[in-house]
Design an enzyme around this catalytic site. Sequence first.
Site, short mmCIF file in Angstrom:
data_model
loop_
_atom_site.label_atom_id
_atom_site.label_comp_id
_atom_site.label_asym_id
_atom_site.label_seq_id
_atom_site.Cartn_x
_atom_site.Cartn_y
_atom_site.Cartn_z
N ASP A 160 0.97 -1.19 -0.03
CA ASP A 160 0.05 0.02 0.05
C ASP A 160 1.04 1.29 -0.10
O ASP A 160 2.12 1.11 0.25
CB ASP A 160 -0.88 0.00 1.27
CG ASP A 160 -2.10 1.00 1.04
OD1 ASP A 160 -2.39 1.59 0.07
OD2 ASP A 160 -2.98 0.47 1.83
N ASP B 144 -11.14 2.30 -3.05
CA ASP B 144 -11.30 2.02 -1.66
C ASP B 144 -12.89 2.10 -1.87
O ASP B 144 -13.65 1.90 -0.74
CB ASP B 144 -10.92 3.13 -0.76
CG ASP B 144 -9.74 2.60 -0.23
OD1 ASP B 144 -9.24 1.57 -0.47
OD2 ASP B 144 -8.84 3.43 0.35
C1 DGJ Z 1 -5.63 2.03 1.89
C2 DGJ Z 1 -6.44 0.92 1.15
O1 DGJ Z 1 -6.84 0.88 0.11
C3 DGJ Z 1 -7.22 0.01 2.01
O2 DGJ Z 1 -7.56 -1.18 1.35
C4 DGJ Z 1 -6.47 -0.21 3.27
O3 DGJ Z 1 -5.45 -1.21 3.07
C5 DGJ Z 1 -6.00 0.81 3.84
N1 DGJ Z 1 -5.14 1.67 3.28
C6 DGJ Z 1 -5.11 0.52 5.35
O4 DGJ Z 1 -4.73 1.28 5.94
#
Ligand code: DGJ
Length: 730
Positions: free
Chosen positions: A477, A544
């Site tokens: 990430d 997201d």
């Molecule tokens: C952003 C990601 O897109 C989410 O799926 C998740 O992993 C969060 N970060 C966790 O902080």
Amino acid sequence: MDHGIFFDEKEELFSIQMKTTTYIIGLANGYLGHIYYGSRINGLVGKESLRLNDYTFMNGEKKDKCTFMDSFPFEYGTAGIGDFRTAALSVRNEAGFSGVELKYISHNIYNGKKKLNGLPSTFGDEGDTTSLDILLSDTEGLIEVTLTYSIFKDSDILAKSVRVNNSSDQKLYIEKLMSSSVDMPYEGQEIITLHGSWARERAACRRDIGHGRIEISSKRGISSHQEHPFMAFAKPGTSENIGEVLGMCFVYSGNFLAEVERNQSDTLRANMGIGDYDFSWKLDPGETIDAPEVLLCYSTAGLGNMSREFHNVMRDHLIRSPYLHKKRPILINNWEATYFDFNEEKLLEIARQAKSCGIEMLVMDDGWFGKRDSDNCSLGDWVVDKRKLPDGLTGLCKKINDMGLDMGIWFEPEMISPDSDLYRAHPDWVIAIPGRENSECRSQFVLDLTRSEVREYVYECVAKVLRETNIKYVKWDMNRPLTDVGSTVTRGGEIHHRYMLGVYELMERLTSEFPDLLLENCSSGGGRFDAGMLYYSPQIWCSDDTDAMERLKIQEGTALIYPPSAIGAHVSICPNHLVGRTTDMTTRGYVALLGTFGYELDITKLSDEDKEIIKEQVADYHRFNDLIREGDYYRITSDGGLYTNYSVYHSYSWMFVSKDKKEALLTYVQERGTANMRPQQVKLVGLDPKKIYRLDDGRSFSGDELVHIGFVTDKLWGDGKGRLYHFVEE
Ligand code: DGJ
């Protein structure tokens, strides 16, 4: 002419012949000019369209060089010598003067394709790929530029990249370095781009090109949620299956610039390359820099064909993962189920119930390390939190494996929290302008990955976990943009690109040491969903926003360029955490099936009825994933803004058709129900009109009928309802 790259010595023309398209460039007094890019030309071509007689300069009269410089269709236009159009290359010498004039020196046509230094790029072997290098040199000996073109068998993709070498005895500063430049006549084209925001990534947008310059770019250090390293030029009337469109897609994950200028003579110059924002690259004598690759596609059969060409080249010549042609494990991720509030017991309960429904992997998301109960701390301290996981990662992984599930884990390797042991030990390891207060974003700073000792630390943190456990998957990430871009060791102007090179080096190392690792990229959802990242990871978390109705548009925009098999898509809980909408569990599954497929919910809280639906979805995934992953993708109807064949029905539907056209899957989703409307009749695309197809319910249709007359969908009642229709050749 066959597929290949040819040089006509008499006319001094290079013609690049692809599957159905041709790209022609030619020499005039040593200048390299663009002649043509479009549908296949097999006949003889001359230099007329370089319009040499327009300029007295070309007949030896020096008195008006300027007019020539500002109108000649340069293949790679440079700044400072009279070409006032937006330049592909701008170089400043030691004294601060900028001016470069490029002329042809030599060329080389060869089978195969060279690698770019430290950068992701398409690959090809001697049997299926042909390349052309054209060496140009500055008339005063300042620099040499090599333009490289590669084409692939059975493909209409042209890959372009550029290498610049300082051939002088002084320091040079490269201030703009495009990877591709195309000069073309303005013929009413509209520009298509992908625009967005966090959780609203990649919505297609189409608009006119007026006089002046349109810029699409990212200055955030990632390819970004906001603008996308892609642009296309569609001739008037071009829609999904008809018309001409030229698409360009950048194989890079950091700052980019995509620009088009319509000038005084109504010609267009379209450039794509590393963003020139905060870019100034010092080249010492003898040093070189490679500019990342751009993939171009000229489609004479609409946007759908352009998408399929991009999908094919990425599957055949870009994504290297051993998972590319494999069914990925169906995973359940605990992020939306628990956020930071979990422990071993909770994860094991999720895993147990997931296993009973046929799910194959548990992915533990953010919150397993340091003292991370919120996003305020601990990034950089990649040590397991024993309060949550008393038996450590090895213990948890073993218990999950003993249940018959694989395990995956989340990292955010590029980041550091101000509240972390790492920051307390190394406050200078961050991207920051020395002497200025640094800006936090999500309570975190960015690690200075331009420094090798920082990369070493980061690498060892991730690799240690993978060496010591049986973890099979990593979600990598990256949750904030780069601001306050400075460093205690790296020169300003070079940090953005050197940072990206650092990220690429880490990913290359990781996938080399752990070749069987399933790596999924992510950046606050889809903030770094690009072709650069696909070189290292076969899938990227798309957004997201996991709401199925929102995902229709986001996934459609993403699939304009990227193969659906790369699109991270999960079924999540309702009401959806971002938009509050409730959508049928079944429909949520249909939408997630378009991509990698998985779950992002607390399965322990689901009703028995929903768990039964999960079992059916798992069966659908196993049944259809080969077709979805390997087949051709066709957009059938859309409620989005891209199409000129926009329909009054609020529906999204798409198809996957196997390469041999023996099998097809139509997904139809009614986004919004409308009163007093008959069921929609959709014309299917991609089928063989001569074949007879049998639907799962036993009905048979000729391909001809489905393609030309259409298929009548079921009458659906309500919002967010859907159907899958599976056709098999009889
Ligand atoms: C952003 C990601 O897109 C989410 O799926 C998740 O992993 C969060 N970060 C966790 O902080």
